[in-house]
Motif scaffolding. Structure first.
Motif, short mmCIF file in Angstrom:
data_model
loop_
_atom_site.label_atom_id
_atom_site.label_comp_id
_atom_site.label_asym_id
_atom_site.label_seq_id
_atom_site.Cartn_x
_atom_site.Cartn_y
_atom_site.Cartn_z
N SER A 41 0.87 -1.17 0.00
CA SER A 41 0.00 0.00 0.00
C SER A 41 0.91 1.22 0.00
O SER A 41 1.49 1.57 1.02
N THR A 42 1.08 1.86 -1.14
CA THR A 42 2.07 2.93 -1.30
C THR A 42 1.72 4.17 -0.50
O THR A 42 2.60 4.80 0.10
N ALA A 43 0.44 4.55 -0.46
CA ALA A 43 0.06 5.79 0.22
C ALA A 43 -0.84 5.56 1.44
O ALA A 43 -1.02 6.47 2.24
N GLY A 44 -1.36 4.36 1.59
CA GLY A 44 -2.29 4.12 2.70
C GLY A 44 -1.84 2.97 3.57
O GLY A 44 -0.69 2.55 3.53
N GLY A 45 -2.75 2.46 4.39
CA GLY A 45 -2.44 1.40 5.33
C GLY A 45 -2.86 0.04 4.81
O GLY A 45 -3.33 -0.12 3.69
N LEU A 46 -2.68 -0.96 5.67
CA LEU A 46 -3.08 -2.34 5.37
C LEU A 46 -3.76 -2.89 6.61
O LEU A 46 -3.20 -2.84 7.70
N THR A 47 -4.98 -3.38 6.48
CA THR A 47 -5.74 -3.89 7.61
C THR A 47 -6.09 -5.35 7.38
O THR A 47 -6.55 -5.73 6.31
N ALA A 48 -5.84 -6.18 8.40
CA ALA A 48 -6.25 -7.58 8.37
C ALA A 48 -7.11 -7.82 9.60
O ALA A 48 -6.71 -7.49 10.71
#
Length: 186
Positions: A41-48
Motif C-alpha cells: 500500500s504505497t500511500a495508505g495502510g493495510l488492515t487484516a
C-alpha cells in the motif's frame, strides 16, 4: 493483471458470499523470492481482521515460527503470541526500537513474567537511575530479591566497581545471617 480505473472504495474486490465452506486462496507455487506474494500500500495502510474465536496468523510454512492474534469475545481467551519454536540464537525473538523506547505495561494485579537461562538487564544511558526498580502505588508494597538455591558466599552480590553503595531506610534496616556477618572497610 487486474487494474481498476474507478476512484471508489472496493475498486478491486475479491468476495465470496455463498456458504460457510468458502475460502479465498492466493497461491504462488514456484516463486522463491522474499516477495513471492507481495501486498503493498504505497500511500495508505493495510488492515487484516478476523472474527472473534478465530486466529490471525503470520508465520512460516512449518508453523513453528509465527505471530498470532487470537481474537475472542471472551476476555480471558483473547491473546497475542510471538512464537519461535526452533530458533536457538540469543536473539531468536528480538524486539528492537532503534530510535525510540519500548513500553511493557500490564494491568494492575497482573504479572509481567520474564524467565530464561539468564536474565540480563543492561542500561545504555549514562544518567542517574540508569537502572531503577520502583514501587510507588501503596503502603503494602515490597521489593524482594530472592535466590532460593544458591549456596555461594555471593549468592546475591551487590557490587559497585568504581563508586560506593548508599542504603537509606525510612525506618529499620534489618540484616540477619545464620553464619558470620562481616563488615570490612579498607
Amino acid at each position: 493483471l487486474v487494474t481498476s480505473k474507478d476512484n471508489v472504495e472496493s475498486a478491486i474486490s475479491l468476495v465470496a458470499n455463498v456458504g460457510s465452506d468458502e475460502t479465498i486462496v492466493v497461491t504462488n507455487t514456484q516463486g522463491t523470492g522474499n516477495d513471492a506474494i507481495s501486498l503493498t500500500s504505497t500511500a495508505g495502510g493495510l488492515t487484516a481482521k478476523v472474527c472473534d474465536e478465530k486466529d490471525l496468523t503470520l508465520g512460516n510454512a512449518g508453523g513453528d515460527a509465527y505471530f498470532k492474534v487470537a481474537a475472542s469475545a471472551t476476555a480471558g481467551n483473547e491473546d497475542v503470541r510471538v512464537v519461535n519454536t526452533n530458533g536457538t540464537d540469543e536473539a531468536a525473538i528480538a524486539i528492537t526500537a532503534t530510535a525510540g523506547g519500548v513500553d511493557v505495561d500490564a494491568a494492575a494485579g497482573k504479572n509481567i513474567d520474564v524467565s530464561g537461562g539468564q536474565v540480563l538487564v543492561t542500561s545504555k544511558d549514562n544518567v542517574e537511575s540508569a537502572i531503577s526498580l520502583v514501587a510507588n502505588v501503596g503502603s503494602d508494597e515490597t521489593i524482594v530479591v530472592t535466590n532460593t538455591q544458591g549456596t555461594d558466599a555471593a549468592a546475591i552480590g551487590v557490587t559497585a566497581t568504581a563508586g560506593g553503595i548508599d542504603m537509606n531506610a525510612g525506618t529499620t534496616i534489618d540484616i540477619d545471617a545464620t553464619g558470620v556477618l562481616s563488615l570490612d572497610s579498607a
